[in-house]
Design an enzyme around this catalytic site. Structure first.
Site, PDB file in Angstrom:
ATOM      1  CD  GLU A   1      82.720  81.401  49.936  1.00  0.00           C
ATOM      2  OE1 GLU A   1      82.240  81.650  48.812  1.00  0.00           O
ATOM      3  OE2 GLU A   1      83.410  82.219  50.576  1.00  0.00           O
TER       4      GLU A   1
ATOM      5  CG  HIS B   1      89.968  89.704  77.187  1.00  0.00           C
ATOM      6  ND1 HIS B   1      90.399  90.188  78.399  1.00  0.00           N
ATOM      7  CD2 HIS B   1      90.969  89.947  76.298  1.00  0.00           C
ATOM      8  CE1 HIS B   1      91.605  90.736  78.246  1.00  0.00           C
ATOM      9  NE2 HIS B   1      91.974  90.591  76.987  1.00  0.00           N
TER      10      HIS B   1
ATOM     11  CE  LYS C   1      75.899  85.944  45.883  1.00  0.00           C
ATOM     12  NZ  LYS C   1      77.180  86.217  45.248  1.00  0.00           N
TER      13      LYS C   1
HETATM   14  C1  F6R Z   1      82.062  83.087  45.970  1.00  0.00           C
HETATM   15  C2  F6R Z   1      82.383  84.010  47.042  1.00  0.00           C
HETATM   16  C3  F6R Z   1      81.265  84.778  47.680  1.00  0.00           C
HETATM   17  C4  F6R Z   1      81.035  86.094  46.918  1.00  0.00           C
HETATM   18  C5  F6R Z   1      79.888  86.895  47.541  1.00  0.00           C
HETATM   19  C6  F6R Z   1      79.674  88.244  46.886  1.00  0.00           C
HETATM   20  O1  F6R Z   1      83.268  82.587  45.439  1.00  0.00           O
HETATM   21  O2  F6R Z   1      83.499  84.132  47.428  1.00  0.00           O
HETATM   22  O3  F6R Z   1      81.602  84.992  49.017  1.00  0.00           O
HETATM   23  O4  F6R Z   1      82.199  86.859  46.950  1.00  0.00           O
HETATM   24  O5  F6R Z   1      78.696  86.164  47.444  1.00  0.00           O
HETATM   25  O6  F6R Z   1      79.625  88.164  45.486  1.00  0.00           O
HETATM   26  P1  F6R Z   1      80.551  89.139  44.639  1.00  0.00           P
HETATM   27  O7  F6R Z   1      81.950  88.852  45.072  1.00  0.00           O
HETATM   28  O8  F6R Z   1      80.329  88.761  43.218  1.00  0.00           O
HETATM   29  O9  F6R Z   1      80.126  90.532  44.943  1.00  0.00           O
END
Ligand code: F6R
Length: 350
Positions: free
Chosen positions: A234, A250, A342
């Site tokens: 990320e 393993h 998303k």
């Molecule tokens: C972005 C990040 C992602 C979010 C994941 C879930 O910085 O770390 O891995 O954590 O998309 O979103 P949230 O944390 O808002 O439930």
């Protein structure tokens, strides 16, 4: 490029991720005081299930790693829609979503409500915050404005407080204090102001360069190896592989016979508290595959309690991925493809 030029770092870090990382010890200190409202005590559960995704599941991984050494109650981390079939009325479900809008975590919350489990939400707002308000659920209200993966203090320490009010002590207060002291010490040692010659994170990023990081931890620090992989993905927008000893002995150990091993940087996450069996396995691993790797880096956890050991290694990984982003010329803050997915899932335009 040098990592010791403040102007170059500032140019590469337009969103000032470095300031958020530098404030991580202060975030942890604040997070130690956060409690759910309305508060506990909660009934001692049969099992604890912590549901979250990505950065919001990272605190749960640390909790589960520490709890495995100490608790007589299972702590399960659930990443996905709904909840495992075993979850019922006698269990404590903690749903963690920094944004509060993660579909899988919202579906876990709905499943917990349907099954009559005790339910606590940890979130900065969004639909999960609204659900908690509507149902008068205990909620740890987190400050807004961070990237979830950079809010790990807020996503970890409140879990300890919730479990404590259910009569489950995973990390003692003295161990929390030890962790906070270790984090303070690291803040100066790893920040951009400390030159590469004295800065472990800068040196690691330079050693990684364009190699593929392959990170191995032990039974406790395996969770950290995975966190390094996700931070590298990320923040530095690059691939990494992660594994755990003894399991990788393993299977994955054989992959080091591949000619691609030359393109890998082997990163070993060591821990002074690891057992002699694990120490021996690390030593043998170096002997057997070290010569095949492009390079080897070995880094050590600080402290004796599990919180200090895990968080000190995570901090090192956060800064390493930050410096690698700068070296690669990518902004460590935004995650545009993740966000686009998303948006598409919600039916919006890309
Ligand atoms: C972005 C990040 C992602 C979010 C994941 C879930 O910085 O770390 O891995 O954590 O998309 O979103 P949230 O944390 O808002 O439930």
């Amino acid at each position: 490029m040098t990592l010791d030029d403040p102007a170059a770092i500032a140019r590469g870090d337009a969103h000032r991720t470095r300031e958020v990382l530098a404030a991580f010890p202060a975030q942890c200190r604040e997070a130690v005081g956060l409690r759910p409202e309305p508060g506990g005590p909660f009934v001692r559960p049969r099992a604890v299930i912590v549901a979250g995704m990505g950065g919001s599941a990272a605190g749960a991984d640390l909790l589960a790693a520490c709890a495995a050494e100490r608790l007589d109650v299972p702590v399960l981390v659930h990443r996905g829609y709904g909840l495992p079939a075993l979850v019922g009325q006698r269990d404590l479900v903690i749903v963690v979503s920094y944004s509060g809008d993660t579909a899988e975590t919202l579906s876990a919350a709905e499943a917990a409500l349907e099954r009559g489990s005790s339910l606590v939400a940890v979130t900065a707002g969004g639909r999960l915050g609204a659900l908690a308000a509507q149902r008068n659920l205990p909620r740890v209200a987190l400050p807004t404005g961070l990237m979830p993966r950079m809010a790990l203090g807020y996503l970890f320490f409140p879990l300890l407080a919730i479990l404590k009010s259910a009569d489950l002590t995973v990390v003692k207060d003295s161990e929390v204090d030890e962790a906070l002291v270790a984090l303070d010490a690291q803040a100066g040692a790893l920040g951009p102001g400390r030159p590469a010659a004295e800065n472990e994170a800068k040196r690691l990023a330079l050693a990684l360069g364009s190699r593929l990081p392959v990170i191995y931890g032990g039974p406790l620090t395996g969770a950290v190896a995975y966190r390094w992989k996700t931070d590298l993905a990320e923040n530095a927008k690059t691939f990494a592989a992660a594994g755990t000893l003894p399991e990788m002995n393993h299977n994955e150990i054989e992959a080091w016979g591949s000619p691609f091993a030359r393109q890998m940087q082997l990163v070993l996450l060591r821990d002074h508290e690891e057992t002699p069996e694990i120490a021996r396995r690390f030593a043998l691993l170096r002997e057997l595959i070290g010569a095949a790797a492009g390079g080897i880096s070995e880094v050590w956890a600080r402290g004796t309690g599990c919180a200090a050991r895990l968080l000190s290694l995570i901090t090192l990984g956060q800064w390493t991925s930050f410096y690698l982003a700068i070296l690669r010329g990518v902004d460590p803050w935004p995650v545009p493809t993740l966000d686009a997915l998303k948006t598409r899932l919600r039916g919006g335009a890309p």
